[in-house]
Design a protein around this motif. Structure first.
Motif, PDB file in Angstrom:
ATOM      1  N   TRP A 196      -3.662   7.711 -10.462  1.00 21.96           N
ATOM      2  CA  TRP A 196      -4.846   7.028 -10.981  1.00 21.96           C
ATOM      3  C   TRP A 196      -6.128   7.746 -10.562  1.00 21.96           C
ATOM      4  O   TRP A 196      -7.050   7.914 -11.369  1.00 21.96           O
ATOM      5  CB  TRP A 196      -4.875   5.578 -10.470  1.00 21.96           C
ATOM      6  CG  TRP A 196      -3.826   4.690 -11.069  1.00 21.96           C
ATOM      7  CD1 TRP A 196      -3.207   4.842 -12.281  1.00 21.96           C
ATOM      8  CD2 TRP A 196      -3.256   3.512 -10.489  1.00 21.96           C
ATOM      9  NE1 TRP A 196      -2.298   3.832 -12.489  1.00 21.96           N
ATOM     10  CE2 TRP A 196      -2.304   2.995 -11.412  1.00 21.96           C
ATOM     11  CE3 TRP A 196      -3.456   2.835  -9.291  1.00 21.96           C
ATOM     12  CZ2 TRP A 196      -1.567   1.837 -11.162  1.00 21.96           C
ATOM     13  CZ3 TRP A 196      -2.721   1.674  -9.032  1.00 21.96           C
ATOM     14  CH2 TRP A 196      -1.801   1.189  -9.959  1.00 21.96           C
ATOM     15  N   SER A 197      -6.184   8.179  -9.315  1.00 22.56           N
ATOM     16  CA  SER A 197      -7.393   8.836  -8.821  1.00 22.56           C
ATOM     17  C   SER A 197      -7.632  10.191  -9.482  1.00 22.56           C
ATOM     18  O   SER A 197      -8.749  10.693  -9.512  1.00 22.56           O
ATOM     19  CB  SER A 197      -7.332   9.008  -7.300  1.00 22.56           C
ATOM     20  OG  SER A 197      -6.282   9.894  -6.939  1.00 22.56           O
TER      21      SER A 197
ATOM     22  N   PRO B 159      -4.945   0.707 -13.559  1.00 22.15           N
ATOM     23  CA  PRO B 159      -5.248   1.295 -12.257  1.00 22.15           C
ATOM     24  C   PRO B 159      -5.820   0.259 -11.293  1.00 22.15           C
ATOM     25  O   PRO B 159      -6.681  -0.537 -11.669  1.00 22.15           O
ATOM     26  CB  PRO B 159      -6.277   2.375 -12.591  1.00 22.15           C
ATOM     27  CG  PRO B 159      -5.942   2.777 -13.995  1.00 22.15           C
ATOM     28  CD  PRO B 159      -5.524   1.495 -14.675  1.00 22.15           C
ATOM     29  N   GLY B 160      -5.307   0.255 -10.084  1.00 26.68           N
ATOM     30  CA  GLY B 160      -5.786  -0.668  -9.067  1.00 26.68           C
ATOM     31  C   GLY B 160      -4.996  -1.948  -8.944  1.00 26.68           C
ATOM     32  O   GLY B 160      -5.221  -2.733  -8.022  1.00 26.68           O
ATOM     33  N   THR B 161      -4.040  -2.175  -9.847  1.00 27.57           N
ATOM     34  CA  THR B 161      -3.251  -3.413  -9.786  1.00 27.57           C
ATOM     35  C   THR B 161      -2.326  -3.400  -8.572  1.00 27.57           C
ATOM     36  O   THR B 161      -1.705  -2.386  -8.258  1.00 27.57           O
ATOM     37  CB  THR B 161      -2.400  -3.569 -11.052  1.00 27.57           C
ATOM     38  OG1 THR B 161      -3.244  -3.583 -12.200  1.00 27.57           O
ATOM     39  CG2 THR B 161      -1.592  -4.863 -11.012  1.00 27.57           C
ATOM     40  N   GLU B 162      -2.246  -4.534  -7.908  1.00 26.39           N
ATOM     41  CA  GLU B 162      -1.250  -4.717  -6.854  1.00 26.39           C
ATOM     42  C   GLU B 162      -0.778  -6.162  -6.874  1.00 26.39           C
ATOM     43  O   GLU B 162      -1.553  -7.073  -7.138  1.00 26.39           O
ATOM     44  CB  GLU B 162      -1.814  -4.353  -5.478  1.00 26.39           C
ATOM     45  CG  GLU B 162      -3.051  -5.125  -5.072  1.00 26.39           C
ATOM     46  CD  GLU B 162      -3.575  -4.669  -3.714  1.00 26.39           C
ATOM     47  OE1 GLU B 162      -3.733  -5.545  -2.833  1.00 26.39           O
ATOM     48  OE2 GLU B 162      -3.820  -3.476  -3.540  1.00 26.39           O
TER      49      GLU B 162
ATOM     50  N   ARG C 281      -4.076   7.478 -16.459  1.00 29.72           N
ATOM     51  CA  ARG C 281      -4.263   6.032 -16.622  1.00 29.72           C
ATOM     52  C   ARG C 281      -2.946   5.293 -16.813  1.00 29.72           C
ATOM     53  O   ARG C 281      -2.672   4.313 -16.122  1.00 29.72           O
ATOM     54  CB  ARG C 281      -5.183   5.752 -17.817  1.00 29.72           C
ATOM     55  CG  ARG C 281      -5.364   4.271 -18.105  1.00 29.72           C
ATOM     56  CD  ARG C 281      -6.424   4.019 -19.152  1.00 29.72           C
ATOM     57  NE  ARG C 281      -6.477   2.612 -19.540  1.00 29.72           N
ATOM     58  CZ  ARG C 281      -7.032   1.654 -18.810  1.00 29.72           C
ATOM     59  NH1 ARG C 281      -7.567   1.942 -17.639  1.00 29.72           N
ATOM     60  NH2 ARG C 281      -7.040   0.397 -19.242  1.00 29.72           N
TER      61      ARG C 281
ATOM     62  N   ASP D  38       0.835  -1.209   0.000  1.00 32.37           N
ATOM     63  CA  ASP D  38       0.000   0.000   0.000  1.00 32.37           C
ATOM     64  C   ASP D  38       0.868   1.256   0.000  1.00 32.37           C
ATOM     65  O   ASP D  38       0.581   2.222  -0.718  1.00 32.37           O
ATOM     66  CB  ASP D  38      -0.919   0.009   1.226  1.00 32.37           C
ATOM     67  CG  ASP D  38      -2.095  -0.953   1.089  1.00 32.37           C
ATOM     68  OD1 ASP D  38      -2.360  -1.401  -0.041  1.00 32.37           O
ATOM     69  OD2 ASP D  38      -2.741  -1.244   2.108  1.00 32.37           O
TER      70      ASP D  38
ATOM     71  N   LEU E 188       2.484   1.844  -3.378  1.00 27.96           N
ATOM     72  CA  LEU E 188       1.533   2.241  -4.408  1.00 27.96           C
ATOM     73  C   LEU E 188       0.973   3.644  -4.207  1.00 27.96           C
ATOM     74  O   LEU E 188       0.107   4.083  -4.978  1.00 27.96           O
ATOM     75  CB  LEU E 188       0.364   1.243  -4.452  1.00 27.96           C
ATOM     76  CG  LEU E 188       0.597  -0.025  -5.272  1.00 27.96           C
ATOM     77  CD1 LEU E 188      -0.409  -1.097  -4.899  1.00 27.96           C
ATOM     78  CD2 LEU E 188       0.526   0.298  -6.761  1.00 27.96           C
ATOM     79  N   ASN E 189       1.443   4.349  -3.207  1.00 27.47           N
ATOM     80  CA  ASN E 189       0.859   5.641  -2.863  1.00 27.47           C
ATOM     81  C   ASN E 189       0.854   6.612  -4.036  1.00 27.47           C
ATOM     82  O   ASN E 189      -0.174   7.226  -4.346  1.00 27.47           O
ATOM     83  CB  ASN E 189       1.614   6.255  -1.682  1.00 27.47           C
ATOM     84  CG  ASN E 189       1.055   7.599  -1.287  1.00 27.47           C
ATOM     85  OD1 ASN E 189      -0.093   7.710  -0.878  1.00 27.47           O
ATOM     86  ND2 ASN E 189       1.864   8.640  -1.407  1.00 27.47           N
TER      87      ASN E 189
ATOM     88  N   GLU F 239       1.238   6.019  -7.344  1.00 28.06           N
ATOM     89  CA  GLU F 239       0.398   5.550  -8.451  1.00 28.06           C
ATOM     90  C   GLU F 239      -1.083   5.800  -8.162  1.00 28.06           C
ATOM     91  O   GLU F 239      -1.829   6.240  -9.045  1.00 28.06           O
ATOM     92  CB  GLU F 239       0.614   4.050  -8.694  1.00 28.06           C
ATOM     93  CG  GLU F 239       1.923   3.711  -9.393  1.00 28.06           C
ATOM     94  CD  GLU F 239       3.031   3.437  -8.404  1.00 28.06           C
ATOM     95  OE1 GLU F 239       3.949   2.705  -8.747  1.00 28.06           O
ATOM     96  OE2 GLU F 239       2.966   3.974  -7.276  1.00 28.06           O
ATOM     97  N   ARG F 240      -1.505   5.528  -6.950  1.00 31.93           N
ATOM     98  CA  ARG F 240      -2.921   5.714  -6.618  1.00 31.93           C
ATOM     99  C   ARG F 240      -3.336   7.180  -6.685  1.00 31.93           C
ATOM    100  O   ARG F 240      -4.464   7.488  -7.083  1.00 31.93           O
ATOM    101  CB  ARG F 240      -3.202   5.121  -5.237  1.00 31.93           C
ATOM    102  CG  ARG F 240      -3.228   3.593  -5.267  1.00 31.93           C
ATOM    103  CD  ARG F 240      -3.301   2.979  -3.883  1.00 31.93           C
ATOM    104  NE  ARG F 240      -3.466   1.529  -3.955  1.00 31.93           N
ATOM    105  CZ  ARG F 240      -3.274   0.691  -2.945  1.00 31.93           C
ATOM    106  NH1 ARG F 240      -2.912   1.176  -1.751  1.00 31.93           N
ATOM    107  NH2 ARG F 240      -3.440  -0.605  -3.097  1.00 31.93           N
TER     108      ARG F 240
END
Length: 317
Positions: A72-73, A103-106, A77, A62, A65-66, A68-69
């Motif tokens: 994405w938000s 977006p959303g991949t982890e 894209r 998490d 990914l800060n 990237e999120r």
């Protein structure tokens, strides 16, 4: 999971959650903790440790990914993580990878490639390739390393990795430097392969790709041990260069290759041997006085090399 855990045997619980590897939900642990059966108590201890490890790993991912999120938000894209490997070896190309995720991949386990053991690194590389929207590989050849210098060759490989993506990235995250001739927004991260998800994924893809290339070079240039050390400056590799001389994939602009081949002065090698025998601070001070008296007899490259060696020696005496 059944509401009444007592309806499951110990073997069924073990098969489902230990051997089967199903995620361990918190409510399962609560039920296991309250179950009086001795076998269940032992299973609880095993699954509790795994649950805690999984929780720590998810928190780590998490955090990685800060950035990237955030992008994405905000509607961005195609976020590309870019990293290179192979800057330090004496032989072989520099390889860079660019990775774009939906977006959303982890992916749990993604980390700086240097922190992941080879088998796990290959597993993660396969999963990254399966789940990525796009992957680009770039390389800078040995002649380009020798002509441009290693730093510029690394930047060139990263630019080529971006160019090789099946889409143009909207934003680039890169480890430690900027990428030339990319007009879009980019953010460099110091040690980004250890703190950013997409950059770490790129480091894994680049590392596994380069390792495979070096294994192929073992067949083309037998005797150097490329499959084992991947071109890095190990004792095995140094011995091979001394015995066989450099081959076509050695980076001749690296001064250490010349040193291994005996192209430095006799004075340099004599001072190097003397320095290797230094065991105390007083001896090292004496060596520095000797070095000062002979300094002008050394070439610039020999001076630079000995200066580095002395600095390193001070850290050990």
């Amino acid at each position: 999971m059944p509401a009444d855990l007592t309806s499951l045997s110990i073997d069924e619980i073990r098969a489902r959650y230990v051997d089967g590897g199903k995620p361990v939900p918190t409510r399962l642990l609560t039920k296991l903790k309250r179950d009086p059966r001795q076998g269940i108590r032992k299973l609880y201890e095993v699954l509790k440790k795994r649950h805690d490890r999984e929780r720590e790993e998810r928190l780590r991912i998490d955090a990685m990914l800060n950035f990237e999120r955030l992008l994405w938000s905000s509607g961005v894209r195609h976020v590309a993580g870019v990293d290179e490997v192979g800057m330090g070896p004496l032989a072989g190309p520099v390889i860079a990878a660019a990775v774009v995720f939906s977006p959303g991949t982890e992916i749990l386990g993604v980390d700086d490639s240097k922190r992941v053991d080879p088998e796990r690194r290959r597993e993660l590389a396969r999963e990254i390739r399966e789940r990525a929207l796009g992957i680009g590989i770039g390389r800078a050849e040995v002649d380009e390393i020798d002509r441009l210098n290693i730093y510029q060759a690394g930047r060139l490989a990263m630019r080529r990795a971006i160019d090789a993506l099946p889409m143009r990235p909207d934003h680039v995250l890169v480890d430690a430097r900027s990428i030339p001739e990319f007009a879009g927004p980019q953010n460099p991260f110091h040690k980004g392969d250890g703190i950013n998800f997409s950059i770490a994924a790129a480091s894994i893809v680049a590392k596994t790709h380069r390792d495979a290339l070096m294994e192929e070079l073992e067949a083309a240039y037998p005797g150097y041990g490329f499959a084992h050390h991947k071109g890095y400056c190990t004792a095995e590799h140094q011995d091979a260069v001394r015995r066989l001389g450099p081959c076509a994939v050695h980076r001749m602009s690296f001064q250490f290759i010349r040193e291994l081949c005996g192209e430095f002065s006799e004075l340099f090698y004599a001072l190097k041997r003397e320095l290797a025998c230094v065991a105390a601070a007083a001896e090292l001070k004496g060596f520095e006085q000797t070095l000062e008296t002979r300094w002008t007899e050394l070439a610039d490259s020999e001076q630079r090399k000995l200066r580095v060696m002395v600095t390193r020696r001070w850290k050990t005496v």
